[in-house]
Design an enzyme around this catalytic site. Structure first.
Site, PDB file in Angstrom:
ATOM      1  N   TRP A 346      35.646 -17.677 -64.394  1.00 42.03           N
ATOM      2  CA  TRP A 346      37.047 -18.018 -64.191  1.00 42.03           C
ATOM      3  C   TRP A 346      37.365 -19.436 -64.672  1.00 42.03           C
ATOM      4  O   TRP A 346      37.018 -19.811 -65.776  1.00 42.03           O
ATOM      5  CB  TRP A 346      37.416 -17.802 -62.726  1.00 42.03           C
ATOM      6  N   GLU A 470      29.751 -25.763 -44.653  1.00 43.36           N
ATOM      7  CA  GLU A 470      28.819 -24.672 -44.389  1.00 43.36           C
ATOM      8  C   GLU A 470      28.520 -23.956 -45.704  1.00 43.36           C
ATOM      9  O   GLU A 470      28.894 -24.444 -46.775  1.00 43.36           O
ATOM     10  CB  GLU A 470      29.363 -23.732 -43.301  1.00 43.36           C
ATOM     11  N   GLU A 473      30.970 -23.467 -48.580  1.00 44.21           N
ATOM     12  CA  GLU A 473      31.303 -24.715 -49.270  1.00 44.21           C
ATOM     13  C   GLU A 473      32.771 -25.126 -49.237  1.00 44.21           C
ATOM     14  O   GLU A 473      33.182 -25.971 -50.029  1.00 44.21           O
ATOM     15  CB  GLU A 473      30.820 -24.665 -50.731  1.00 44.21           C
TER      16      GLU A 473
END
Length: 736
Positions: A346, A470, A473
């Site tokens: 992307w 966590e 991210e």
């Protein structure tokens, strides 16, 4: 009245005149292929350089370390080629163009859509078949030279209608991880490109003919020239600096019998002369020898591993492919550095300049991903690779304060700057799993464990397993997954400390691990959340108080303000996988029911799960690519992840149940050449045309090495009847 007869001319004069006429006609009809190319190309610097899409249909390299070249395949062409390491793409694409010289000109990635397969299940050699129905057929085989830094493509062009065709090759370099400052030129019959410390040399057997160096997207681009009138008219000897492209005809190849085969060789080196020497040496080697050495290297590697477990017999091909991908993703110049994926999905590849140039994202190293890869390699029998990962993490990537960067390139240079406490803990867990308990390793282990011990909650100032990020991210907080990693890390660190005579540290770390194990539910399990009348784990809490709303912004276009009790994910399963909670714990059971209700996707390939509630990291409803969006827009939707199906299978194993359907689902998500993506299409009704088939790869990172790691590790978990990376030192402490 009859016309007067012309005077007779001597036969020699007639022949001479006829020859002159024919010669003139041929000069008018033929393209100026034999003429020397013109000077420098116009159009600098060319269109913006981007990378090819991330849905790769192939990823390969020779097993030999001396061949530090990796290739990808995408849309029928060779996509990014990496050199000199796996954090440095140096080619954007290498593809074929076929024309009849009069009516049409076809380019592989635009007009052909070839099928890609692996003809040998025990090798990363790929075969691509494409063409134009009724006109011609192209068959390619792609490898690298096991003895040197060269990509080798074997081509067969077969005419199906008896007509003659012309074969061209189009090379789009993006040297040294950037495509806007390359230089290109024709040297004899070789196309040479360079940028700083990286150079390429492209040659062919039979040799290259008419050639041109130009700028992508400009009139000097050979593809635009060919598409205009099916001839390579505008030929330039050199181009650059800029986004250059090289085009050349492969001489003698027409598609007719005896004129069908060619071998393209792309050599790499630090300087043009070295690249030319490499290409020449590789081109002198017969294709049969190149193929044999390449396949033999991978055959020998697989033979060095444990046999495919009986649990994986129904998915043997995908199991072997996963073992090969895991091994291929390790950098050869930096042993132990394993990248997340050889792709840039992307906007990471084609939208945001500071993200896509130089590229980063997935061909970087995360210590968390390294744990996933290392534990899978350990399970399948590549103990040396798993130990190399440990050595690289502690000797190269670890920071002086004992923490680990969010990610780094393969040389250990940090790229992204956030802190994730599971990434500090998991190298310790992998060190003990692989038996790396020596004094040198313990020095790194002690620094990491001490960092965890001394880390403070930014809000309260107290020691706590509150992670600034966590594992997904984009959030901070008390995450059951991150806490599980830290508990396992401290217990493993204590065991390694005892082995090195450091009883004081061992006792201190165990007391801290025990305290956190007793508090993990209090930090992350809600008893009054809106998704169930029974207690369930949350994705995370911002304040350690799971019965409070404590709203936060989701990120990736998700809600601007969401009650933390409405957000779940399945990553709490790390608590059972590593032996901190029993698999039949009632809160685990109630949480699974909530996760299935909120995140499960049933597909023809089996069940898959989305990462967490309101996830926006995936294609739009219309199937367009993910892009960075404003909060609250809901433009993009996170899809389902095969690796989560693998983790769910490990939970079933821990609970003593059959997990074969989960292994089958992950394997079924593989594409035609056995590459498994980061995400699969989840079937939520699109407002336009969907990007993909339900349960099949999306245009996310493919192959995702973590997905392949779960195929291997789940198979061995099933074979053993317990999670393959569960360690007795943790499980005995909390389960017994």
């Amino acid at each position: 009245m009859p016309a007067p007869r012309p005077a007779r001319r001597p036969l020699a004069a007639v022949l001479a005149a006829t020859a002159a006429v024919l010669l003139g006609a041929s000069l008018l009809a033929a393209p100026p292929a034999a003429a020397a190319p013109d000077g420098p190309a116009p159009g600098s610097p060319g269109a913006k350089s981007t990378w090819t899409e991330a849905d790769k249909t192939g990823f390969g390299t020779a097993r030999a370390r001396r061949s530090n070249v990796w290739f990808t395949l995408q849309r029928g062409r060779v996509g990014e080629v990496f050199y000199p390491d796996l954090s440095t793409p140096s080619v954007r694409s290498l593809e074929l163009v076929v024309t009849d010289g009069r009516r049409f000109t076809d380019r592989e990635s635009v007009d052909m859509r070839p099928a890609t397969t692996r003809p040998d299940a025990r090798s990363l050699r790929f075969r691509q078949v494409g063409g134009r129905a009724g006109r011609y057929r192209i068959v390619k085989q792609v490898t690298t030279d096991a003895r040197r830094a060269a990509l080798v493509v074997r081509v067969r062009l077969q005419s199906l209608d008896g007509r003659r065709y012309r074969l061209f090759v189009r090379h789009d370099p993006a040297l040294n991880n950037g495509g806007m400052d390359d230089r290109a030129r024709t040297v004899g019959r070789t196309l040479v490109a360079s940028d700083g410390q990286v150079a390429t040399a492209l040659r062919s057997r039979p040799r290259l003919g008419a050639s041109s160096n130009g700028y992508v997207g400009r009139a000097s681009d050979g593809w635009r020239d060919l598409r205009r009138d099916h001839r390579l008219d505008r030929r330039h000897r050199s181009a650059g600096p800029g986004n250059v492209v090289q085009t050349a005809r492969v001489s003698r190849v027409t598609g007719l019998p005896g004129r069908q085969r060619a071998t393209l060789t792309l050599g790499f080196g630090r300087r043009p002369a070295a690249a030319r020497a490499t290409a020449a040496a590789s081109a002198r080697t017969a294709w049969s020898s190149i193929q044999r050495r390449y396949d033999r290297g991978w055959h020998r590697y697989l033979a060095s591993l444990k046999r495919v477990p009986a649990s994986a017999a129904p998915v043997r091909r995908q199991y072997l492919a996963s073992a090969l991908v895991l091994a291929a993703a390790e950098d050869k110049r930096n042993p132990g550095a394993v990248v997340a994926s050889p792709s840039a999905p992307w906007v990471w590849g084609d939208e945001v300049p500071d993200l896509s140039s130089p590229s980063g994202a997935y061909h970087l190293v995360w210590s968390r991903d390294s744990y996933e890869f290392g534990s899978a390699m350990w399970a399948m029998g590549d103990k040396a690779a798993a130990r190399r990962i440990v050595d690289w993490l502690f000797r190269v990537q670890q920071k002086p304060d004992g923490s680990f960067p969010q990610n780094s390139d393969v040389e250990g240079e940090p790229v992204w700057s956030e802190l994730q406490l599971d990434e500090v803990a998991l190298p310790i867990v992998l060190a003990r799993l692989t038996g790396k308990t020596d004094r040198a390793t313990y020095r790194g282990v002690k620094r990491a464990a001490t960092f965890l011990e001394r880390f403070r909650d930014e809000e309260t100032g107290r020691p706590a397993p509150f992670s600034p990020q966590e594992r997904w991210e984009n959030q901070s907080g008390y995450s059951p997954n991150s806490i599980a990693a830290q508990i396992a890390g401290l217990v493993c660190a204590a065991d390694i400390a005892r082995r090195n005579g450091d009883q004081e540290s061992a006792g201190r770390w165990l007391r801290l691990a025990d305290r956190w194990a007793s508090q993990v539910k209090g930090w992350t399990v809600t008893t009054n959340g809106p998704l169930s009348t029974r207690p369930y784990f949350l994705r995370l809490t911002k304040n350690g108080l799971p019965d409070t709303a404590s709203p936060y912004e989701m990120g990736d276009g998700g809600p601007v303000s969401i009650d933390q009790r409405r957000v779940v994910d399945p990553s709490f399963l790390a608590l059972t996988r590593w032996g901190i909670l029993p698999a039949n714990d009632p809160v685990i059971a109630s949480s699974l029911a909530v996760v299935d209700q909120e995140l499960k996707v049933q597909t023809p390939n089996g069940p898959f799960w989305r990462r967490f509630s309101f996830d926006g990291y995936g294609e739009t409803r219309e199937g367009r690519q993910w892009e960075i969006t404003e909060p609250g827009t809901g433009t993009t939707l996170g899809r389902a992840w095969p690796l989560l199906t693998g983790e769910r299978g490990e939970q079933e194993v821990a609970a003593g149940r059959d997990a074969s359907s989960y292994l089958a689902a992950v394997a079924a998500a593989a594409n035609e050449s056995d590459m498994i993506s980061e995400q699969v299409w989840d079937g939520r009704p699109p407002t336009g045309r969907p990007c993909c088939q339900l349960g099949e790869n999306t245009r996310a990172a493919t192959p995702l090495v973590w997905s392949h790691g779960l195929v291997v590790r789940l198979a061995w978990s099933m074979q053993r009847g317990r999670p393959a990376d569960q360690q007795d030192v943790v499980a005995r402490r909390y389960l017994d």
